[in-house]
Design a protein around this motif. Structure first.
Motif, PDB file in Angstrom:
ATOM      1  N   ALA A  18      21.482  56.267 -28.994  1.00  0.00           N
ATOM      2  CA  ALA A  18      22.069  54.498 -29.439  1.00  0.00           C
ATOM      3  C   ALA A  18      23.924  54.512 -29.840  1.00  0.00           C
ATOM      4  O   ALA A  18      24.411  54.007 -28.919  1.00  0.00           O
ATOM      5  CB  ALA A  18      21.182  53.686 -30.604  1.00  0.00           C
ATOM      6  N   ALA A  19      24.102  54.890 -29.850  1.00  0.00           N
ATOM      7  CA  ALA A  19      25.641  55.599 -30.419  1.00  0.00           C
ATOM      8  C   ALA A  19      26.363  55.359 -28.880  1.00  0.00           C
ATOM      9  O   ALA A  19      27.953  55.162 -28.933  1.00  0.00           O
ATOM     10  CB  ALA A  19      26.248  56.613 -31.126  1.00  0.00           C
ATOM     11  N   LEU A  20      26.023  56.674 -28.029  1.00  0.00           N
ATOM     12  CA  LEU A  20      26.575  57.487 -26.867  1.00  0.00           C
ATOM     13  C   LEU A  20      25.979  55.826 -25.631  1.00  0.00           C
ATOM     14  O   LEU A  20      26.483  56.404 -24.819  1.00  0.00           O
ATOM     15  CB  LEU A  20      25.941  57.893 -26.237  1.00  0.00           C
ATOM     16  CG  LEU A  20      26.153  59.475 -27.570  1.00  0.00           C
ATOM     17  CD1 LEU A  20      25.212  61.080 -26.863  1.00  0.00           C
ATOM     18  CD2 LEU A  20      27.261  59.393 -27.337  1.00  0.00           C
ATOM     19  N   VAL A  29      34.593  59.446 -27.030  1.00  0.00           N
ATOM     20  CA  VAL A  29      33.912  60.591 -27.155  1.00  0.00           C
ATOM     21  C   VAL A  29      34.399  61.306 -25.844  1.00  0.00           C
ATOM     22  O   VAL A  29      34.670  61.886 -25.861  1.00  0.00           O
ATOM     23  CB  VAL A  29      32.173  60.553 -27.025  1.00  0.00           C
ATOM     24  CG1 VAL A  29      31.854  61.475 -26.644  1.00  0.00           C
ATOM     25  CG2 VAL A  29      32.098  59.890 -28.487  1.00  0.00           C
ATOM     26  N   ARG A  30      34.399  60.390 -24.756  1.00  0.00           N
ATOM     27  CA  ARG A  30      35.327  61.184 -24.120  1.00  0.00           C
ATOM     28  C   ARG A  30      37.008  61.508 -24.153  1.00  0.00           C
ATOM     29  O   ARG A  30      37.057  62.679 -23.886  1.00  0.00           O
ATOM     30  CB  ARG A  30      35.660  60.304 -22.697  1.00  0.00           C
ATOM     31  CG  ARG A  30      33.848  60.204 -21.610  1.00  0.00           C
ATOM     32  CD  ARG A  30      33.886  59.558 -20.428  1.00  0.00           C
ATOM     33  NE  ARG A  30      32.670  59.411 -19.575  1.00  0.00           N
ATOM     34  CZ  ARG A  30      31.907  58.715 -19.963  1.00  0.00           C
ATOM     35  NH1 ARG A  30      32.168  57.589 -20.520  1.00  0.00           N
ATOM     36  NH2 ARG A  30      30.724  58.636 -18.984  1.00  0.00           N
ATOM     37  N   ALA A  31      37.643  60.902 -25.187  1.00  0.00           N
ATOM     38  CA  ALA A  31      38.838  61.577 -25.720  1.00  0.00           C
ATOM     39  C   ALA A  31      38.676  62.122 -26.651  1.00  0.00           C
ATOM     40  O   ALA A  31      39.373  62.973 -26.540  1.00  0.00           O
ATOM     41  CB  ALA A  31      39.589  59.501 -26.366  1.00  0.00           C
ATOM     42  N   ASP A  84      27.298  70.420 -33.977  1.00  0.00           N
ATOM     43  CA  ASP A  84      26.613  69.912 -34.146  1.00  0.00           C
ATOM     44  C   ASP A  84      25.412  69.646 -33.316  1.00  0.00           C
ATOM     45  O   ASP A  84      24.208  69.570 -33.074  1.00  0.00           O
ATOM     46  CB  ASP A  84      26.928  68.924 -35.433  1.00  0.00           C
ATOM     47  CG  ASP A  84      27.652  69.743 -36.406  1.00  0.00           C
ATOM     48  OD1 ASP A  84      27.433  71.493 -36.800  1.00  0.00           O
ATOM     49  OD2 ASP A  84      28.135  69.192 -37.609  1.00  0.00           O
ATOM     50  N   VAL A  85      26.379  68.593 -32.474  1.00  0.00           N
ATOM     51  CA  VAL A  85      25.314  67.932 -31.245  1.00  0.00           C
ATOM     52  C   VAL A  85      24.592  68.719 -30.515  1.00  0.00           C
ATOM     53  O   VAL A  85      23.218  68.772 -30.187  1.00  0.00           O
ATOM     54  CB  VAL A  85      26.314  66.601 -30.732  1.00  0.00           C
ATOM     55  CG1 VAL A  85      25.399  66.151 -29.815  1.00  0.00           C
ATOM     56  CG2 VAL A  85      26.573  65.645 -31.777  1.00  0.00           C
ATOM     57  N   LEU A  92      22.321  67.457 -24.269  1.00  0.00           N
ATOM     58  CA  LEU A  92      22.641  66.360 -24.590  1.00  0.00           C
ATOM     59  C   LEU A  92      24.935  65.545 -24.599  1.00  0.00           C
ATOM     60  O   LEU A  92      24.388  64.525 -23.189  1.00  0.00           O
ATOM     61  CB  LEU A  92      22.119  65.622 -26.100  1.00  0.00           C
ATOM     62  CG  LEU A  92      22.487  63.955 -26.542  1.00  0.00           C
ATOM     63  CD1 LEU A  92      21.809  63.661 -24.819  1.00  0.00           C
ATOM     64  CD2 LEU A  92      22.152  63.647 -27.539  1.00  0.00           C
ATOM     65  N   LEU A  93      24.800  65.920 -24.827  1.00  0.00           N
ATOM     66  CA  LEU A  93      26.472  65.878 -24.825  1.00  0.00           C
ATOM     67  C   LEU A  93      27.206  66.375 -23.580  1.00  0.00           C
ATOM     68  O   LEU A  93      27.695  65.566 -23.236  1.00  0.00           O
ATOM     69  CB  LEU A  93      27.233  66.487 -26.450  1.00  0.00           C
ATOM     70  CG  LEU A  93      28.578  66.448 -26.535  1.00  0.00           C
ATOM     71  CD1 LEU A  93      28.502  64.824 -26.728  1.00  0.00           C
ATOM     72  CD2 LEU A  93      29.448  65.962 -27.460  1.00  0.00           C
ATOM     73  N   ALA A  94      27.301  67.393 -23.060  1.00  0.00           N
ATOM     74  CA  ALA A  94      27.170  67.429 -22.467  1.00  0.00           C
ATOM     75  C   ALA A  94      26.882  66.878 -20.535  1.00  0.00           C
ATOM     76  O   ALA A  94      28.028  65.969 -19.490  1.00  0.00           O
ATOM     77  CB  ALA A  94      26.868  69.013 -21.060  1.00  0.00           C
ATOM     78  N   ALA A  95      26.224  66.250 -20.756  1.00  0.00           N
ATOM     79  CA  ALA A  95      25.038  65.361 -20.149  1.00  0.00           C
ATOM     80  C   ALA A  95      25.776  64.199 -20.080  1.00  0.00           C
ATOM     81  O   ALA A  95      25.830  63.635 -18.793  1.00  0.00           O
ATOM     82  CB  ALA A  95      23.684  65.548 -19.873  1.00  0.00           C
TER      83      ALA A  95
END
Length: 106
Positions: A18-20, A29-31, A84-85, A92-95
């Motif tokens: 939901a946050a992403l 997040v990108r910055a 942590d993510v 997930l974060l990389a995707a």
């Protein structure tokens, strides 16, 4: 009072997704991802919204466990909690970062 940061085990996939799922928060997040592991001063990321709205987006990301915020004197800093993510939700974060930038309406 220190801001709430969930520990790794408290992070929930629904909350992180939901946050992403918001284009402004993904821009943040990108910055942060491009800014390096030491984080950035909160005011250095221009997301084109009012201070109150920016505070809301910072809070959502922080309470989901995506970012870490801290204060040094009067300056506020923020960093991506990449380790942590990744440990909690591998890939997930990389995707999300590789999905391409969403446009943020002014």
């Amino acid at each position: 009072m220190a801001p709430y940061h969930p520990v790794r085990e408290q992070m929930e996939i629904e909350t992180v997704l939901a946050a992403l799922g918001n284009p402004i928060r993904m821009a943040i997040v990108r910055a942060l991802s491009a800014g390096g592991p030491d984080g950035l001063a909160c005011g250095t990321i221009d997301i084109g919204v009012s201070k109150a709205t920016a505070t809301h987006h910072w809070r959502v990301l922080r309470e989901a466990g995506v970012i870490r915020q801290w204060q040094v004197g009067r300056a506020h800093f923020v960093a991506l909690r990449r380790e942590d993510v990744e440990a909690r939700f591998p890939g997930l974060l990389a995707a999300a970062l590789n999905a391409g930038p969403a446009t943020v309406a002014p």
